[in-house]
Design a protein around this motif. Structure first.
Motif, PDB file in Angstrom:
ATOM      1  N   MET A  48      81.260  55.928  92.238  1.00 50.84           N
ATOM      2  CA  MET A  48      80.823  57.328  92.322  1.00 50.84           C
ATOM      3  C   MET A  48      79.301  57.393  92.432  1.00 50.84           C
ATOM      4  N   ILE A  49      78.809  58.302  93.293  1.00 52.79           N
ATOM      5  CA  ILE A  49      77.372  58.529  93.381  1.00 52.79           C
ATOM      6  C   ILE A  49      76.846  58.920  92.002  1.00 52.79           C
ATOM      7  N   GLU A  50      75.669  58.379  91.658  1.00 58.03           N
ATOM      8  CA  GLU A  50      75.086  58.696  90.364  1.00 58.03           C
ATOM      9  C   GLU A  50      74.558  60.129  90.371  1.00 58.03           C
ATOM     10  N   LEU A  51      75.269  61.029  89.742  1.00 59.10           N
ATOM     11  CA  LEU A  51      74.871  62.429  89.647  1.00 59.10           C
ATOM     12  C   LEU A  51      74.675  62.767  88.177  1.00 59.10           C
ATOM     13  N   SER A  52      73.438  63.150  87.838  1.00 57.18           N
ATOM     14  CA  SER A  52      73.126  63.416  86.429  1.00 57.18           C
ATOM     15  C   SER A  52      72.332  64.705  86.281  1.00 57.18           C
ATOM     16  N   PRO A  53      72.929  65.839  86.651  1.00 61.02           N
ATOM     17  CA  PRO A  53      72.215  67.099  86.488  1.00 61.02           C
ATOM     18  C   PRO A  53      72.055  67.450  85.021  1.00 61.02           C
ATOM     19  N   VAL A  54      70.970  68.140  84.706  1.00 62.52           N
ATOM     20  CA  VAL A  54      70.741  68.629  83.351  1.00 62.52           C
ATOM     21  C   VAL A  54      70.978  70.130  83.359  1.00 62.52           C
ATOM     22  N   PHE A  55      72.001  70.579  82.686  1.00 55.40           N
ATOM     23  CA  PHE A  55      72.352  71.990  82.675  1.00 55.40           C
ATOM     24  C   PHE A  55      71.614  72.716  81.550  1.00 55.40           C
ATOM     25  N   ASP A  56      71.134  73.899  81.871  1.00 57.79           N
ATOM     26  CA  ASP A  56      70.464  74.745  80.886  1.00 57.79           C
ATOM     27  C   ASP A  56      71.466  75.770  80.374  1.00 57.79           C
ATOM     28  N   THR A  57      71.961  75.578  79.186  1.00 58.11           N
ATOM     29  CA  THR A  57      72.975  76.480  78.637  1.00 58.11           C
ATOM     30  C   THR A  57      72.379  77.743  78.032  1.00 58.11           C
ATOM     31  N   THR A  58      71.036  77.816  77.993  1.00 59.35           N
ATOM     32  CA  THR A  58      70.397  79.003  77.412  1.00 59.35           C
ATOM     33  C   THR A  58      70.104  80.066  78.453  1.00 59.35           C
ATOM     34  N   THR A  59      70.235  79.725  79.730  1.00 59.89           N
ATOM     35  CA  THR A  59      69.925  80.677  80.786  1.00 59.89           C
ATOM     36  C   THR A  59      71.182  81.419  81.214  1.00 59.89           C
ATOM     37  N   ARG A  60      70.996  82.551  81.901  1.00 52.80           N
ATOM     38  CA  ARG A  60      72.123  83.335  82.406  1.00 52.80           C
ATOM     39  C   ARG A  60      72.575  82.851  83.779  1.00 52.80           C
ATOM     40  N   VAL A  61      71.848  81.878  84.340  1.00 50.71           N
ATOM     41  CA  VAL A  61      72.229  81.344  85.651  1.00 50.71           C
ATOM     42  C   VAL A  61      73.541  80.577  85.511  1.00 50.71           C
ATOM     43  N   PRO A  62      74.585  80.937  86.279  1.00 43.38           N
ATOM     44  CA  PRO A  62      75.879  80.265  86.144  1.00 43.38           C
ATOM     45  C   PRO A  62      75.774  78.759  86.385  1.00 43.38           C
ATOM     46  N   LEU A  63      76.682  77.996  85.769  1.00 46.72           N
ATOM     47  CA  LEU A  63      76.650  76.542  85.900  1.00 46.72           C
ATOM     48  C   LEU A  63      76.846  76.102  87.342  1.00 46.72           C
ATOM     49  N   TYR A  64      77.705  76.825  88.099  1.00 42.90           N
ATOM     50  CA  TYR A  64      77.947  76.385  89.467  1.00 42.90           C
ATOM     51  C   TYR A  64      76.685  76.533  90.318  1.00 42.90           C
ATOM     52  N   ILE A  65      75.847  77.547  90.004  1.00 43.24           N
ATOM     53  CA  ILE A  65      74.582  77.713  90.718  1.00 43.24           C
ATOM     54  C   ILE A  65      73.629  76.582  90.349  1.00 43.24           C
ATOM     55  N   GLN A  66      73.593  76.220  89.058  1.00 41.92           N
ATOM     56  CA  GLN A  66      72.735  75.117  88.630  1.00 41.92           C
ATOM     57  C   GLN A  66      73.151  73.807  89.305  1.00 41.92           C
ATOM     58  N   LEU A  67      74.470  73.576  89.381  1.00 38.84           N
ATOM     59  CA  LEU A  67      74.955  72.364  90.038  1.00 38.84           C
ATOM     60  C   LEU A  67      74.655  72.395  91.528  1.00 38.84           C
ATOM     61  N   ILE A 111      86.359  67.013  93.584  1.00 39.46           N
ATOM     62  CA  ILE A 111      86.172  68.085  92.600  1.00 39.46           C
ATOM     63  C   ILE A 111      86.682  67.639  91.232  1.00 39.46           C
ATOM     64  N   ARG A 112      87.850  67.015  91.233  1.00 38.90           N
ATOM     65  CA  ARG A 112      88.445  66.574  89.969  1.00 38.90           C
ATOM     66  C   ARG A 112      87.585  65.500  89.294  1.00 38.90           C
ATOM     67  N   ALA A 113      87.106  64.531  90.124  1.00 42.20           N
ATOM     68  CA  ALA A 113      86.335  63.427  89.556  1.00 42.20           C
ATOM     69  C   ALA A 113      85.003  63.901  88.992  1.00 42.20           C
ATOM     70  N   LEU A 114      84.309  64.770  89.740  1.00 40.24           N
ATOM     71  CA  LEU A 114      83.012  65.243  89.270  1.00 40.24           C
ATOM     72  C   LEU A 114      83.169  66.147  88.057  1.00 40.24           C
ATOM     73  N   SER A 115      84.237  66.921  88.047  1.00 38.67           N
ATOM     74  CA  SER A 115      84.518  67.776  86.890  1.00 38.67           C
ATOM     75  C   SER A 115      84.682  66.929  85.627  1.00 38.67           C
ATOM     76  N   LYS A 116      85.428  65.841  85.745  1.00 43.02           N
ATOM     77  CA  LYS A 116      85.661  64.964  84.590  1.00 43.02           C
ATOM     78  C   LYS A 116      84.381  64.236  84.207  1.00 43.02           C
ATOM     79  N   HIS A 117      83.602  63.781  85.207  1.00 43.05           N
ATOM     80  CA  HIS A 117      82.377  63.027  84.952  1.00 43.05           C
ATOM     81  C   HIS A 117      81.340  63.865  84.217  1.00 43.05           C
ATOM     82  N   LEU A 118      81.207  65.149  84.618  1.00 47.04           N
ATOM     83  CA  LEU A 118      80.172  66.010  84.031  1.00 47.04           C
ATOM     84  C   LEU A 118      80.681  66.822  82.844  1.00 47.04           C
ATOM     85  N   GLY A 119      81.996  66.821  82.628  1.00 50.62           N
ATOM     86  CA  GLY A 119      82.543  67.577  81.516  1.00 50.62           C
ATOM     87  C   GLY A 119      82.487  69.078  81.733  1.00 50.62           C
TER      88      GLY A 119
END
Length: 469
Positions: free
Chosen positions: A1-20, A42-50
Motif C-alpha cells: 500500500m502507498i504510504e499515506l499518513s494524513p494528520v486529521f484535525d478533529t477540532t475543526t469543522r472541516v469534514p474528514l473527507y475534505i481533509q483527506l 476504499i475498504r483498505a484505506l478506511s481500515k488503514h486510517l481508522g
C-alpha cells in the motif's frame, strides 16, 4: 500500500473527507504520489486510517470530479497525469489572466452575461427611483425587512404565478444580492457533514464554488440529450441536487416533463431537496416560456432561485428565492441576526417598476430584441462556417455554444481570436475536471453586442480560425 499518513484535525469543522481530499490532492500535485499509481481501495484505506468507508469514498469522489484520479474497472483508482501546473507561477497567472491587459482594445466581445444597455428603460427607472426617494425616511433609510421589502416580494409573487406558474406567498420569498449569495444562505440550511450535493455535469462553475467553499461534497451527474441522467442521480448518495431545468447551463437543453416528474419523485422518496436555478427563463425563442419545475412541486421539495440580472440589469444586485414552508422556520432561526443586503431604495424602485407595468413591457421588448440578435448570430455562423461548425443550445437564453469540427484545442481558438481583437470563451470551465470536456466548445454570448458587430465578429472568426484549413 502507498504510504499515506494524513494528520486529521478533529477540532475543526472541516469534514474528514475534505481533509483527506486536500491531503491526497497535495500529495499528487507535489508528485509524492506518482502518475499511474494505484490508490488503496476504499475498504483498505478506511481500515488503514481508522475512518469510515464513506469518508474515503467522499474524498475519492472529489478527486475523480476534479480530474486528479480515474476509476478503472477491475483495477481501481489510478492517479492521472497532470498536463499543466495546477498552481501557476505569478508570470503564468498574469499571462493567462481572465482579464488580460489587451482586453480594453478588444473590438468584439462575445461575453456571456452582458446585456443590451441601449434598451434599458432609464427614463422609467429614474421616474420610479425619484418616487421611491419621496417615500417616508423610515421606508428607505434603514436596512429594511430581513427577507426583503414586502411590497417587492408581493410583486414577485404575482409575477411568478403569471409567468412561471408558481403559486407561493410573499412570506416564502427571500430577497438577496445575487444567486451566489442566496445559494450561500441555502448551504447554511443544510449540514455539510451529512449532505452531498449533486450537480449537472457540465454546470455553472460559480455555484459549484459556493458549494465547495461551504465544504459540501459535490457529485457530478452526467447529462443525456434531454438533460439530467435521473438513473445516475438515483444511484448516487446525493440528498440535494442543483439543476437548471428550463435552460441547462451551458448546453441549453430543456428538462422534459417526464424527467421533471422523476426528479420530483426522487426528492420526495429520499426526503431530498432540489435547487432550481431559473436564471434566464424569460428569454425563450421557439415557444412560450415553459412552467418552472417549482410549479409542479406538490411535496414542497424545490427551492427556487430567480434573478433580475439578465432580464433587467446585474448592477441593481437583486435576486430572490422561494423557500418551501417547512424551511422557513429554520431560515428564521439561523439568520435572525442578518440584515437585508439589498438597498431599500433599490428594492422600492424595483417594486414601483413592476407595479406600474414597466417590467412586463421591458421583458416583451427584450425578448424580441434578443431573439433577433440570436438569429443574427446563428445565421452568421452558418453562412461563414457552413459544415465546419455546429450550433448548440439555440432555443433560449443569451448565449450559444459553437462546436468547430476537427479542432481539439479550444484554448488555441481563444488565443487566436484574442490576437485578432475578438474575445470568445472556452466552455471547459463548466465541466468537472478535464475528463469528458468537449475540446472545441466555444461559448458565444450575444446580449451586449449589436447585430452588425455580431456579423463582423463571426466573419473575422472564420478568417482567423479557418484560414489555414
Amino acid at each position: 500500500m502507498i504510504e499515506l499518513s494524513p494528520v486529521f484535525d478533529t477540532t475543526t469543522r472541516v469534514p474528514l473527507y475534505i481533509q483527506l481530499y486536500e491531503y491526497l490532492k497535495t500529495e499528487i500535485i507535489n508528485k509524492n504520489i506518482a502518475k499511474g499509481s494505484k490508490l488503496p481501495s476504499i475498504r483498505a484505506l478506511s481500515k488503514h486510517l481508522g475512518i469510515s468507508k464513506n469518508t474515503v469514498e467522499g474524498a475519492y469522489q472529489q478527486l475523480l470530479a476534479e480530474g486528479y484520479i480515474e476509476s478503472k474497472p477491475r483495477v481501481g483508482f489510478i492517479v492521472k497525469e497532470l498536463e499543466e501546473p495546477l498552481v501557476p507561477s505569478l508570470s503564468e497567472t498574469q499571462q493567462h489572466s481572465p482579464v488580460p491587459p489587451a482586453e480594453q482594445s478588444m473590438r468584439y466581445d462575445f461575453r456571456y452575461g452582458h446585456i443590451d444597455t441601449t434598451h434599458f428603460p432609464m427614463k422609467a427607472w429614474r421616474k420610479c427611483m425619484n418616487e421611491a426617494l419621496e417615500m417616508e425616511p423610515e421606508k428607505i433609510l434603514w436596512y429594511g425587512e430581513r427577507k426583503g421589502d414586502f411590497d417587492l416580494r408581493r410583486e414577485i409573487k404575482n409575477y411568478l404565478y403569471q409567468a412561471r406558474g408558481i403559486l407561493c406567498s410573499p412570506e416564502q420569498i427571500i430577497i438577496g444580492s445575487g444567486i451566489q449569495q442566496l445559494t450561500s444562505l441555502i448551504c447554511q440550511l443544510f449540514d455539510s457533514k451529512t449532505c452531498a450535493i449533486a450537480m449537472e455535469n457540465p454546470s455553472y462553475d460559480g455555484i459549484r464554488s459556493v458549494f465547495l467553499n461551504h465544504h459540501f461534497q459535490v457529485l457530478p451527474i452526467s447529462l443525456e440529450e434531454d438533460g439530467l441522467n435521473i438513473e445516475e442521480l438515483e444511484t448516487s448518495n446525493a440528498n440535494v441536487v442543483y439543476v437548471t431545468p428550463s435552460h441547462q447551463l451551458p448546453l441549453g437543453m430543456v428538462l422534459p416533463i417526464g424527467k421533471r416528474q422523476k426528479l420530483l419523485k426522487w426528492a420526495a422518496k429520499n426526503s431530498a431537496w432540489i435547487i432550481e436555478d431559473d436564471y434566464d427563463s424569460e428569454f425563450r425563442y421557439e415557444s412560450k416560456p415553459i412552467p418552472a419545475l417549482k410549479a409542479l412541486d406538490m411535496q414542497n421539495r424545490v427551492i427556487y432561485l430567480g434573478t433580475f440580472s439578465k432580464v433587467l440589469t446585474p448592477s441593481i444586485r437583486v435576486s430572490y428565492m422561494v423557500l418551501p414552508n417547512c424551511l422557513l422556520e429554520r431560515f428564521s432561526q439561523i439568520f435572525y441576526n442578518y440584515n437585508q443586503p439589498v438597498s431599500t431604495i433599490i428594492q422600492k424602485t424595483l417594486y414601483l417598476f413592476m407595479k406600474y407595468g414597466y417590467f412586463e413591457r421591458h421583458i416583451r421588448k427584450m425578448r424580441h430584441t434578443y431573439a433577433k440578435k440570436q438569429q443574427t448570430l446563428i445565421t452568421a455562423i452558418r453562412e461563414y462556417f457552413g459544415d465546419n461548425a455546429t450550433v448548440i443550445g439555440e432555443k433560449a437564453g443569451l448565449h450559444l455554444l459553437m462546436n468547430l469540427k476537427n479542432y481539439n484545442n479550444v484554448d488555441e481558438l481563444v488565443i487566436k481570436a484574442e490576437k485578432a481583437g475578438i474575445k470568445v470563451y472556452s466552455a471547459a470551465k463548466y465541466w468537472f475536471g478535464k475528463s469528458g470536456t468537449p475540446p472545441s466548445y466555444v461559448l458565444l454570448g450575444f446580449g451586449g453586442m449589436n447585430e452588425k458587430d455580431i456579423i463582423d465578429g463571426v466573419r473575422l472568426l472564420k478568417k482567423v480560425w479557418l484560414s489555414n484549413k
